[in-house]
Enzyme design. Structure first.
Site, PDB file in Angstrom:
ATOM      1  N   ARG A  12      30.310 -25.674  31.059  1.00 12.44           N
ATOM      2  CA  ARG A  12      30.278 -25.553  32.525  1.00 12.44           C
ATOM      3  C   ARG A  12      28.845 -25.761  33.021  1.00 12.44           C
ATOM      4  O   ARG A  12      27.919 -25.895  32.226  1.00 12.44           O
ATOM      5  CB  ARG A  12      30.837 -24.213  32.998  1.00 12.44           C
ATOM      6  CG  ARG A  12      30.268 -23.017  32.314  1.00 12.44           C
ATOM      7  CD  ARG A  12      31.177 -21.798  32.445  1.00 12.44           C
ATOM      8  NE  ARG A  12      30.681 -20.706  31.624  1.00 12.44           N
ATOM      9  CZ  ARG A  12      29.874 -19.738  32.071  1.00 12.44           C
ATOM     10  NH1 ARG A  12      29.513 -19.724  33.338  1.00 12.44           N
ATOM     11  NH2 ARG A  12      29.443 -18.795  31.258  1.00 12.44           N
ATOM     12  N   ASP A  47      28.690 -19.671  18.918  1.00 10.93           N
ATOM     13  CA  ASP A  47      27.753 -18.745  19.548  1.00 10.93           C
ATOM     14  C   ASP A  47      26.410 -18.969  18.873  1.00 10.93           C
ATOM     15  O   ASP A  47      26.258 -18.730  17.671  1.00 10.93           O
ATOM     16  CB  ASP A  47      28.250 -17.307  19.346  1.00 10.93           C
ATOM     17  CG  ASP A  47      27.351 -16.300  20.053  1.00 10.93           C
ATOM     18  OD1 ASP A  47      26.144 -16.583  20.213  1.00 10.93           O
ATOM     19  OD2 ASP A  47      27.860 -15.244  20.434  1.00 10.93           O
ATOM     20  N   TYR A 139      14.161 -13.024  30.534  1.00 14.33           N
ATOM     21  CA  TYR A 139      14.558 -14.420  30.766  1.00 14.33           C
ATOM     22  C   TYR A 139      13.326 -15.327  30.892  1.00 14.33           C
ATOM     23  O   TYR A 139      13.251 -16.401  30.264  1.00 14.33           O
ATOM     24  CB  TYR A 139      15.407 -14.477  32.034  1.00 14.33           C
ATOM     25  CG  TYR A 139      15.932 -15.836  32.413  1.00 14.33           C
ATOM     26  CD1 TYR A 139      17.037 -16.385  31.761  1.00 14.33           C
ATOM     27  CD2 TYR A 139      15.339 -16.579  33.439  1.00 14.33           C
ATOM     28  CE1 TYR A 139      17.534 -17.620  32.120  1.00 14.33           C
ATOM     29  CE2 TYR A 139      15.834 -17.821  33.805  1.00 14.33           C
ATOM     30  CZ  TYR A 139      16.931 -18.338  33.142  1.00 14.33           C
ATOM     31  OH  TYR A 139      17.416 -19.570  33.506  1.00 14.33           O
ATOM     32  N   ILE A 172      19.759 -23.862  40.920  1.00 11.58           N
ATOM     33  CA  ILE A 172      20.837 -24.842  40.788  1.00 11.58           C
ATOM     34  C   ILE A 172      22.176 -24.129  41.014  1.00 11.58           C
ATOM     35  O   ILE A 172      22.393 -23.026  40.489  1.00 11.58           O
ATOM     36  CB  ILE A 172      20.831 -25.480  39.368  1.00 11.58           C
ATOM     37  CG1 ILE A 172      19.432 -26.006  38.998  1.00 11.58           C
ATOM     38  CG2 ILE A 172      21.885 -26.586  39.272  1.00 11.58           C
ATOM     39  CD1 ILE A 172      18.881 -27.120  39.835  1.00 11.58           C
TER      40      ILE A 172
HETATM   41  P1  NDP Z   1      26.203 -21.173  33.154  1.00  7.15           P
HETATM   42  O1  NDP Z   1      26.190 -19.683  33.073  1.00  7.15           O
HETATM   43  O2  NDP Z   1      27.005 -21.836  34.215  1.00  7.15           O
HETATM   44  O3  NDP Z   1      26.606 -21.812  31.736  1.00  7.15           O
HETATM   45  C1  NDP Z   1      25.981 -21.345  30.576  1.00  7.15           C
HETATM   46  C2  NDP Z   1      26.521 -22.097  29.386  1.00  7.15           C
HETATM   47  O4  NDP Z   1      25.867 -21.594  28.204  1.00  7.15           O
HETATM   48  C3  NDP Z   1      28.010 -21.876  29.178  1.00  7.15           C
HETATM   49  O5  NDP Z   1      28.572 -23.065  28.662  1.00  7.15           O
HETATM   50  C4  NDP Z   1      28.037 -20.768  28.140  1.00  7.15           C
HETATM   51  O6  NDP Z   1      29.225 -20.757  27.376  1.00  7.15           O
HETATM   52  C5  NDP Z   1      26.857 -21.165  27.277  1.00  7.15           C
HETATM   53  N1  NDP Z   1      26.351 -20.070  26.456  1.00  7.15           N
HETATM   54  C6  NDP Z   1      25.851 -18.881  26.860  1.00  7.15           C
HETATM   55  N2  NDP Z   1      25.508 -18.144  25.812  1.00  7.15           N
HETATM   56  C7  NDP Z   1      25.800 -18.861  24.705  1.00  7.15           C
HETATM   57  C8  NDP Z   1      25.678 -18.636  23.309  1.00  7.15           C
HETATM   58  N3  NDP Z   1      25.218 -17.484  22.817  1.00  7.15           N
HETATM   59  N4  NDP Z   1      26.051 -19.624  22.470  1.00  7.15           N
HETATM   60  C9  NDP Z   1      26.527 -20.787  22.941  1.00  7.15           C
HETATM   61  N5  NDP Z   1      26.687 -21.055  24.239  1.00  7.15           N
HETATM   62  C10 NDP Z   1      26.333 -20.108  25.114  1.00  7.15           C
HETATM   63  O7  NDP Z   1      24.662 -21.551  33.271  1.00  7.15           O
HETATM   64  P2  NDP Z   1      23.925 -22.765  34.007  1.00  7.15           P
HETATM   65  O8  NDP Z   1      24.671 -24.016  33.873  1.00  7.15           O
HETATM   66  O9  NDP Z   1      23.495 -22.286  35.323  1.00  7.15           O
HETATM   67  O10 NDP Z   1      22.609 -22.823  33.111  1.00  7.15           O
HETATM   68  C11 NDP Z   1      22.452 -23.713  32.014  1.00  7.15           C
HETATM   69  C12 NDP Z   1      21.027 -23.575  31.503  1.00  7.15           C
HETATM   70  O11 NDP Z   1      20.135 -23.861  32.583  1.00  7.15           O
HETATM   71  C13 NDP Z   1      20.688 -22.159  31.033  1.00  7.15           C
HETATM   72  O12 NDP Z   1      19.844 -22.222  29.919  1.00  7.15           O
HETATM   73  C14 NDP Z   1      19.955 -21.581  32.219  1.00  7.15           C
HETATM   74  O13 NDP Z   1      19.063 -20.566  31.834  1.00  7.15           O
HETATM   75  C15 NDP Z   1      19.228 -22.812  32.744  1.00  7.15           C
HETATM   76  N6  NDP Z   1      18.825 -22.713  34.136  1.00  7.15           N
HETATM   77  C16 NDP Z   1      19.760 -22.538  35.134  1.00  7.15           C
HETATM   78  C17 NDP Z   1      19.335 -22.456  36.449  1.00  7.15           C
HETATM   79  C18 NDP Z   1      20.279 -22.274  37.596  1.00  7.15           C
HETATM   80  O14 NDP Z   1      19.806 -22.103  38.741  1.00  7.15           O
HETATM   81  N7  NDP Z   1      21.578 -22.319  37.405  1.00  7.15           N
HETATM   82  C19 NDP Z   1      17.916 -22.535  36.807  1.00  7.15           C
HETATM   83  C20 NDP Z   1      17.047 -22.728  35.686  1.00  7.15           C
HETATM   84  C21 NDP Z   1      17.506 -22.811  34.410  1.00  7.15           C
HETATM   85  P3  NDP Z   1      30.490 -19.881  27.868  1.00  7.15           P
HETATM   86  O15 NDP Z   1      31.025 -20.544  29.107  1.00  7.15           O
HETATM   87  O16 NDP Z   1      31.454 -19.977  26.770  1.00  7.15           O
HETATM   88  O17 NDP Z   1      29.960 -18.521  28.150  1.00  7.15           O
END
Ligand code: NDP
Length: 233
Positions: A12, A47, A139, A172
């Site tokens: 996602r 994970d 974070y 984002i």
């Molecule tokens: P989301 O919460 O929408 O998605 C996070 C994704 O990471 C999901 O697919 C989730 O899987 C997966 N995930 C989380 N933990 C694990 C794990 N232990 N092992 C494998 N997969 C994992 O986050 P965003 O799309 O918003 O963020 C994506 C990246 O961008 C992150 O690193 C975030 O820190 C970074 N970011 C986001 C910002 C924002 O404003 N949104 C700003 C700056 C950085 P599952 O669905 O199965 O939980």
């Protein structure tokens, strides 16, 4: 292009947008997820806090398509609270997922890239790595750590034609930011010169660029995708 691409946390948000962008270019795209696969993408439950699951996911990709040629280390979580209330569990969980998880996948990918003498590593950090944010000591530290990790790898692996770069998204629109109180979301957008939240596709465009032939001479770079929030930092 028909490279083998792995996007971690590609189920996602930003990760899924990256996966779709690579797919649209003709690459073969795998994603990792924890909870819910994406039906039409090669989805591997993994994970990344567990080294065995990381190894198994890479093994499954190698069996199907061969070694990963482009790694997007995107998976990440937040667990926000002010420092004085932050227990070691919350600290460890975020560092282990965001920073140590990225180390795990990068190490696994790099082993094959070194042999192939080619590869692209792209790490998804955050503008809060350099700007800081209250309630995000864990974070911000994890995301700042990714910059050091990526730059160390840029120097270690550059002679093998492997680039290692960082994208630094600002605010984002994804599930992660939708979970924030509405007033906080508005405050975040108020600080953005371009006057809007970013979309996952805004980040995906930069990620695919850094993995493209046009970016062959870019490594160790940190590229903000934040609508100007950090003014280039
Ligand atoms: P989301 O919460 O929408 O998605 C996070 C994704 O990471 C999901 O697919 C989730 O899987 C997966 N995930 C989380 N933990 C694990 C794990 N232990 N092992 C494998 N997969 C994992 O986050 P965003 O799309 O918003 O963020 C994506 C990246 O961008 C992150 O690193 C975030 O820190 C970074 N970011 C986001 C910002 C924002 O404003 N949104 C700003 C700056 C950085 P599952 O669905 O199965 O939980």
């Amino acid at each position: 292009m028909s490279r083998v691409v792995l996007v971690t946390g590609g189920s996602r948000g930003i990760g899924l947008a990256c996966a779709r962008a690579f797919e649209a270019q003709g690459d073969r795209v795998a994603i990792t997820y924890r909870n819910k696969p994406v039906d039409d993408l090669f989805s591997l439950r993994c994970d990344q806090t567990n080294g065995d699951e990381v190894d198994a996911a890479f093994g499954a990709i190698e069996d199907r398509w061969g070694p990963v040629e482009v790694l997007v280390a995107n998976a990440g979580i937040t667990n926000d609270t002010l420092l004085l209330r932050m227990g070691e569990d919350a600290w460890r969980e975020v560092i282990d997922t965001n920073l140590t998880g990225a180390y795990r996948v990068a190490k696994r990918a790099a082993a094959k890239m070194v042999r192939a003498r080619a590869g692209r590593l792209v790490f998804v950090s955050s503008v809060n790595a350099v700007m800081g944010a209250p309630g995000q000591a864990n974070y911000a530290a994890s995301k700042a750590g990714l910059i050091g990790l990526a730059r160390a790898l840029a120097k270690e692996l550059g002679s093998r034609n492997i680039t290692s770069n960082v994208v630094m998204p600002g605010f984002i629109r994804t599930d992660m930011t939708a979970a924030l109180p509405v007033e906080w979301q508005q405050m975040a957008v108020d600080g953005v010169p371009l006057g809007r939240a970013g979309e996952p596709e805004d980040v995906a465009g930069v990620v695919t660029f850094l993995a493209s032939p046009a970016a062959a001479y870019i490594t160790g770079a940190v590229v903000p995708v934040d609508g100007g929030f950090g003014m280039g930092h």
